[in-house]
Scaffold this motif. Structure first.
Motif, PDB file in Angstrom:
ATOM      1  N   GLY A 133       0.787  -1.230   0.000  1.00 21.10           N
ATOM      2  CA  GLY A 133       0.000   0.000   0.000  1.00 21.10           C
ATOM      3  C   GLY A 133       0.815   1.274   0.000  1.00 21.10           C
ATOM      4  O   GLY A 133       0.261   2.369  -0.072  1.00 21.10           O
ATOM      5  N   GLY A 134       2.139   1.171   0.105  1.00 23.04           N
ATOM      6  CA  GLY A 134       2.990   2.358   0.105  1.00 23.04           C
ATOM      7  C   GLY A 134       3.140   3.003   1.463  1.00 23.04           C
ATOM      8  O   GLY A 134       3.703   4.087   1.583  1.00 23.04           O
ATOM      9  N   ASP A 135       2.653   2.350   2.528  1.00 26.41           N
ATOM     10  CA  ASP A 135       2.761   2.901   3.875  1.00 26.41           C
ATOM     11  C   ASP A 135       4.085   2.549   4.539  1.00 26.41           C
ATOM     12  O   ASP A 135       4.407   3.085   5.598  1.00 26.41           O
ATOM     13  N   ALA A 136       4.835   1.625   3.952  1.00 27.64           N
ATOM     14  CA  ALA A 136       6.134   1.199   4.484  1.00 27.64           C
ATOM     15  C   ALA A 136       7.004   0.768   3.309  1.00 27.64           C
ATOM     16  O   ALA A 136       6.502   0.464   2.231  1.00 27.64           O
ATOM     17  N   GLU A 137       8.303   0.740   3.545  1.00 26.90           N
ATOM     18  CA  GLU A 137       9.259   0.250   2.558  1.00 26.90           C
ATOM     19  C   GLU A 137       9.820  -1.075   3.065  1.00 26.90           C
ATOM     20  O   GLU A 137       9.978  -1.254   4.276  1.00 26.90           O
ATOM     21  N   ALA A 138      10.148  -1.968   2.172  1.00 24.94           N
ATOM     22  CA  ALA A 138      10.805  -3.218   2.558  1.00 24.94           C
ATOM     23  C   ALA A 138      12.194  -2.867   3.100  1.00 24.94           C
ATOM     24  O   ALA A 138      12.972  -2.215   2.407  1.00 24.94           O
ATOM     25  N   PRO A 139      12.513  -3.288   4.338  1.00 18.95           N
ATOM     26  CA  PRO A 139      13.789  -2.896   4.932  1.00 18.95           C
ATOM     27  C   PRO A 139      14.996  -3.673   4.414  1.00 18.95           C
ATOM     28  O   PRO A 139      16.128  -3.216   4.568  1.00 18.95           O
ATOM     29  N   THR A 140      14.767  -4.833   3.813  1.00 14.22           N
ATOM     30  CA  THR A 140      15.863  -5.670   3.319  1.00 14.22           C
ATOM     31  C   THR A 140      15.495  -6.238   1.947  1.00 14.22           C
ATOM     32  O   THR A 140      14.330  -6.225   1.552  1.00 14.22           O
ATOM     33  N   ALA A 141      16.502  -6.769   1.270  1.00 13.31           N
ATOM     34  CA  ALA A 141      16.245  -7.405  -0.020  1.00 13.31           C
ATOM     35  C   ALA A 141      15.316  -8.611   0.149  1.00 13.31           C
ATOM     36  O   ALA A 141      14.414  -8.820  -0.665  1.00 13.31           O
ATOM     37  N   GLU A 142      15.517  -9.394   1.203  1.00 13.16           N
ATOM     38  CA  GLU A 142      14.636 -10.542   1.425  1.00 13.16           C
ATOM     39  C   GLU A 142      13.202 -10.098   1.692  1.00 13.16           C
ATOM     40  O   GLU A 142      12.253 -10.707   1.188  1.00 13.16           O
ATOM     41  N   ALA A 143      13.023  -9.035   2.450  1.00 12.83           N
ATOM     42  CA  ALA A 143      11.669  -8.522   2.699  1.00 12.83           C
ATOM     43  C   ALA A 143      11.018  -8.082   1.391  1.00 12.83           C
ATOM     44  O   ALA A 143       9.818  -8.295   1.182  1.00 12.83           O
ATOM     45  N   LEU A 144      11.807  -7.468   0.498  1.00 15.83           N
ATOM     46  CA  LEU A 144      11.251  -7.078  -0.796  1.00 15.83           C
ATOM     47  C   LEU A 144      10.878  -8.320  -1.600  1.00 15.83           C
ATOM     48  O   LEU A 144       9.818  -8.362  -2.224  1.00 15.83           O
ATOM     49  N   MET A 145      11.734  -9.346  -1.567  1.00 15.49           N
ATOM     50  CA  MET A 145      11.416 -10.587  -2.280  1.00 15.49           C
ATOM     51  C   MET A 145      10.100 -11.158  -1.772  1.00 15.49           C
ATOM     52  O   MET A 145       9.235 -11.570  -2.548  1.00 15.49           O
ATOM     53  N   ARG A 146       9.933 -11.199  -0.460  1.00 13.44           N
ATOM     54  CA  ARG A 146       8.698 -11.722   0.128  1.00 13.44           C
ATOM     55  C   ARG A 146       7.488 -10.885  -0.294  1.00 13.44           C
ATOM     56  O   ARG A 146       6.439 -11.418  -0.639  1.00 13.44           O
ATOM     57  N   SER A 147       7.652  -9.566  -0.308  1.00  8.13           N
ATOM     58  CA  SER A 147       6.536  -8.701  -0.703  1.00  8.13           C
ATOM     59  C   SER A 147       6.185  -8.890  -2.173  1.00  8.13           C
ATOM     60  O   SER A 147       5.016  -8.832  -2.555  1.00  8.13           O
ATOM     61  N   ARG A 148       7.188  -9.142  -2.996  1.00  7.47           N
ATOM     62  CA  ARG A 148       6.922  -9.375  -4.419  1.00  7.47           C
ATOM     63  C   ARG A 148       6.222 -10.716  -4.623  1.00  7.47           C
ATOM     64  O   ARG A 148       5.304 -10.817  -5.435  1.00  7.47           O
ATOM     65  N   PHE A 149       6.628 -11.750  -3.884  1.00  6.82           N
ATOM     66  CA  PHE A 149       5.914 -13.024  -3.991  1.00  6.82           C
ATOM     67  C   PHE A 149       4.449 -12.830  -3.593  1.00  6.82           C
ATOM     68  O   PHE A 149       3.547 -13.308  -4.283  1.00  6.82           O
ATOM     69  N   SER A 150       4.206 -12.124  -2.502  1.00 12.70           N
ATOM     70  CA  SER A 150       2.832 -11.875  -2.075  1.00 12.70           C
ATOM     71  C   SER A 150       2.057 -11.118  -3.146  1.00 12.70           C
ATOM     72  O   SER A 150       0.880 -11.392  -3.387  1.00 12.70           O
ATOM     73  N   ALA A 151       2.725 -10.177  -3.809  1.00 12.28           N
ATOM     74  CA  ALA A 151       2.069  -9.429  -4.881  1.00 12.28           C
ATOM     75  C   ALA A 151       1.713 -10.346  -6.045  1.00 12.28           C
ATOM     76  O   ALA A 151       0.631 -10.217  -6.636  1.00 12.28           O
ATOM     77  N   PHE A 152       2.593 -11.273  -6.384  1.00 13.89           N
ATOM     78  CA  PHE A 152       2.257 -12.259  -7.419  1.00 13.89           C
ATOM     79  C   PHE A 152       1.053 -13.086  -6.975  1.00 13.89           C
ATOM     80  O   PHE A 152       0.127 -13.316  -7.743  1.00 13.89           O
ATOM     81  N   ALA A 153       1.069 -13.538  -5.722  1.00 13.46           N
ATOM     82  CA  ALA A 153      -0.020 -14.369  -5.210  1.00 13.46           C
ATOM     83  C   ALA A 153      -1.349 -13.627  -5.198  1.00 13.46           C
ATOM     84  O   ALA A 153      -2.401 -14.224  -5.415  1.00 13.46           O
TER      85      ALA A 153
END
Length: 139
Positions: free
Chosen positions: A35-55
């Motif tokens: 939602g843009g209310d937070a940024e992924a703090p690590t590369a792994e967190a971004l990977m997890r957020s991208r998987f969730s976005a795909f799902a």
């Protein structure tokens, strides 16, 4: 899928476990990043957020979290493919003080009733201070 449709779909998942497999509720995990209310703090967190976005079918977030030099003009997800589980194999660098990192993962899915797995070694960098997906290799 438009951004509004993705947000509606994501909002229906807020009471459920996060698709990324963190064990946390979606509302407390990837939803604030989507939602843009937070940024992924690590590369792994971004990977997890991208998987969730795909799902969840959130193509808008996937494009926003892609490096400007490798981002496609548009993205269409296969409606017959359902992403079911993410297994992080290895993360290198990509921490709070890093500017680059890699994540190797297995993304499990179902398509036409059949299970499948995609493996990727993804590269992430910071662009304008935030983590973004650069590219990846699939063995």
């Amino acid at each position: 899928m438009g951004r509004g449709a993705a947000r509606r779909r994501a909002s229906t998942a807020t009471g459920r476990a996060c698709p990324c497999g963190s064990g946390r509720a979606y509302a407390d995990c990837c939803a604030p990043v989507h939602g843009g209310d937070a940024e992924a703090p690590t590369a792994e967190a971004l990977m997890r957020s991208r998987f969730s976005a795909f799902a969840l079918g959130d193509t808008g977030y996937l494009l926003r979290s892609w490096h400007s030099s490798t981002r496609p003009a548009s993205l269409e997800l296969d409606p017959g493919q359902r992403w079911t589980r993410l297994d992080i194999v290895e993360s290198e660098r990509g921490g709070l003080l890093d500017t680059a990192g890699t994540v190797t993962f297995h993304a499990h899915y179902r398509k036409a009733g059949q299970p499948g797995t995609m493996t990727e070694h993804s590269r992430f960098v910071r662009e304008d201070g935030r983590w973004v997906y650069l590219d990846g290799d699939q063995p």
